[in-house]
Scaffold this motif. Structure first.
Motif, short mmCIF file in Angstrom:
data_model
loop_
_atom_site.label_atom_id
_atom_site.label_comp_id
_atom_site.label_asym_id
_atom_site.label_seq_id
_atom_site.Cartn_x
_atom_site.Cartn_y
_atom_site.Cartn_z
N MET A 159 -20.40 -33.16 37.32
CA MET A 159 -20.03 -33.34 36.04
C MET A 159 -19.80 -34.86 35.72
N ASP A 160 -20.55 -35.14 34.60
CA ASP A 160 -20.83 -36.57 34.62
C ASP A 160 -19.60 -37.32 34.14
N GLY A 161 -19.30 -38.64 34.23
CA GLY A 161 -18.11 -39.35 34.24
C GLY A 161 -17.43 -39.07 32.81
N LEU A 162 -18.23 -39.40 31.82
CA LEU A 162 -17.32 -39.10 30.20
C LEU A 162 -17.02 -37.60 30.07
N SER A 163 -17.67 -36.75 30.57
CA SER A 163 -17.13 -35.36 30.33
C SER A 163 -15.88 -35.20 31.27
N VAL A 164 -15.86 -35.72 32.31
CA VAL A 164 -14.55 -35.63 33.06
C VAL A 164 -13.41 -36.22 32.52
N ALA A 171 -16.99 -37.88 45.58
CA ALA A 171 -18.26 -37.98 45.08
C ALA A 171 -18.90 -37.38 44.14
N ASP A 172 -18.35 -36.58 43.54
CA ASP A 172 -18.62 -35.34 42.83
C ASP A 172 -17.71 -35.34 41.41
N GLY A 173 -18.33 -35.27 40.29
CA GLY A 173 -17.30 -35.32 39.05
C GLY A 173 -16.59 -34.17 38.72
N ARG A 174 -16.99 -32.96 39.14
CA ARG A 174 -16.02 -31.79 39.34
C ARG A 174 -14.85 -32.03 40.14
N ASP A 175 -15.31 -32.36 41.49
CA ASP A 175 -14.08 -32.66 42.33
C ASP A 175 -13.22 -33.79 41.91
N GLY A 176 -13.80 -34.60 41.14
CA GLY A 176 -12.91 -35.85 40.64
C GLY A 176 -11.94 -35.09 39.37
N PHE A 177 -12.53 -34.36 38.73
CA PHE A 177 -11.68 -33.86 37.71
C PHE A 177 -10.43 -32.95 38.16
N SER A 228 2.96 -47.59 47.96
CA SER A 228 1.71 -48.15 47.41
C SER A 228 1.50 -47.16 46.20
N ARG A 229 0.65 -47.93 45.42
CA ARG A 229 -0.22 -47.08 44.20
C ARG A 229 -1.28 -46.31 44.63
N ARG A 230 -1.22 -45.18 44.12
CA ARG A 230 -2.55 -44.42 44.60
C ARG A 230 -3.55 -44.29 43.54
N ILE A 231 -4.67 -44.65 43.86
CA ILE A 231 -6.00 -44.76 43.00
C ILE A 231 -6.94 -43.65 43.41
N LEU A 232 -7.58 -43.19 42.64
CA LEU A 232 -8.52 -42.19 42.96
C LEU A 232 -9.88 -42.75 42.37
N LEU A 233 -10.90 -42.83 43.33
CA LEU A 233 -12.09 -43.31 43.23
C LEU A 233 -13.12 -41.94 43.04
N VAL A 234 -14.02 -42.10 41.94
CA VAL A 234 -14.84 -41.20 41.66
C VAL A 234 -16.34 -41.75 41.78
N GLU A 235 -16.93 -41.66 42.77
CA GLU A 235 -18.24 -42.62 42.99
C GLU A 235 -19.26 -41.76 43.80
N ASP A 236 -20.39 -41.64 43.59
CA ASP A 236 -21.17 -41.05 44.46
C ASP A 236 -22.21 -41.72 45.27
N ASP A 237 -22.28 -43.25 44.93
CA ASP A 237 -23.10 -44.34 45.80
C ASP A 237 -22.15 -44.57 46.99
N MET A 290 -13.71 -44.35 37.76
CA MET A 290 -14.43 -43.34 37.37
C MET A 290 -16.17 -43.87 37.35
N ASP A 291 -17.12 -43.65 38.32
CA ASP A 291 -18.54 -43.95 37.74
C ASP A 291 -19.05 -43.05 37.12
N ARG A 292 -19.70 -43.43 35.99
CA ARG A 292 -20.14 -42.96 34.90
C ARG A 292 -21.14 -41.58 35.32
N MET A 293 -22.18 -42.13 36.19
CA MET A 293 -23.44 -41.13 36.47
C MET A 293 -22.87 -40.65 37.68
N VAL A 294 -22.25 -39.34 37.77
CA VAL A 294 -21.80 -38.83 39.15
C VAL A 294 -22.61 -37.41 39.06
N PRO A 295 -22.71 -36.77 40.00
CA PRO A 295 -23.30 -35.47 40.09
C PRO A 295 -22.36 -34.40 39.87
#
Length: 227
Positions: free
Chosen positions: A59-64, A33-39, A2-11, A52-57
């Protein structure tokens, strides 16, 4: 595999909603749930796509996304955001996102966009013919055959079968069918899905030695050569 998907979302509620849908479709989904962990997780480069949620704690999504692209990590990314203005969407795409989906959204739309960005990056040919054993669907001619015999399907039955064929060997839930085939965003509490599945099963399985359309009690359906 199966394909692997990463979800970065704090809600948490949104994350649960997306993860449930991804796993029901057979994806292997990981969540942070954290941008830095997502990176750090995305830097592994072993994912087929990132949501990628844009507004995550952290490190924001666009910076990631910018950091990932600067590191030459080309994993397809869908940006989720409550910011729907054109300028914001453009910022997201210019940061390196492959698609931009505004909240609120339906899971079926997210799923379709996810498939699109993975297909674009993979560069495969557009499918015009789907098969499951001796059952074949010609999407251009809108023709269904089994063992070479033409089967007469109504438009809704054809759409239902196409969806099942595109998810061959995977569990498809009633919720997914209501969203994808009927375009419902709610449960109408009717037997519409079961009724159409029953009619479709008669047309594609009755009179043939091997059943292809299986019911998984309490879960959904699976089109497969496997019992």
């Amino acid at each position: 595999m199966s394909r692997r998907i990463l979800l970065v979302e704090d809600d948490a509620e949104t994350a649960d909603y997306i993860l449930k849908g991804l796993r029901e479709e057979g994806y292997t989904a990981e969540h942070v749930a954290d941008g830095r962990d997502g990176f750090y997780a995305a830097s592994d480069a072993g994912f087929d796509a990132i949501i990628m949620d844009r507004m995550v704690p952290g490190m924001d999504g666009l910076s990631v996304i910018k950091a990932l692209r600067a590191a030459s990590i080309a994993t397809p990314i869908i940006i989720l955001s409550a910011l729907s203005h054109l300028d914001e969407r453009v910022k997201g795409l210019r940061a390196g996102g492959d698609d931009y989906l505004t909240k609120p959204f339906g899971y079926s739309e997210l799923s379709a966009r996810l498939e699109n960005i993975m297909r674009r990056r993979g560069g495969p040919e557009v499918e015009t013919r789907l098969t499951c054993g001796d059952l074949a669907v010609d999407l251009l001619a809108r023709r269904v055959t089994r063992e070479g015999r033409v089967l007469d399907l109504l438009p809704r039955e054809f759409k239902l079968l196409e969806y099942l064929m595109r998810h061959k060997d995977r569990v498809v839930t009633r919720t997914m069918l209501l969203e994808q085939v009927w375009d419902y965003r709610f449960d109408p509490h009717t037997s519409v899905v079961d009724t159409h599945i029953s009619r479709l099963r008669k047309k594609i399985d009755e009179g043939f030695a091997q059943p292809l359309l299986h019911t998984l009690r309490g879960t959904g359906y699976r089109l497969s050569q496997e019992p």
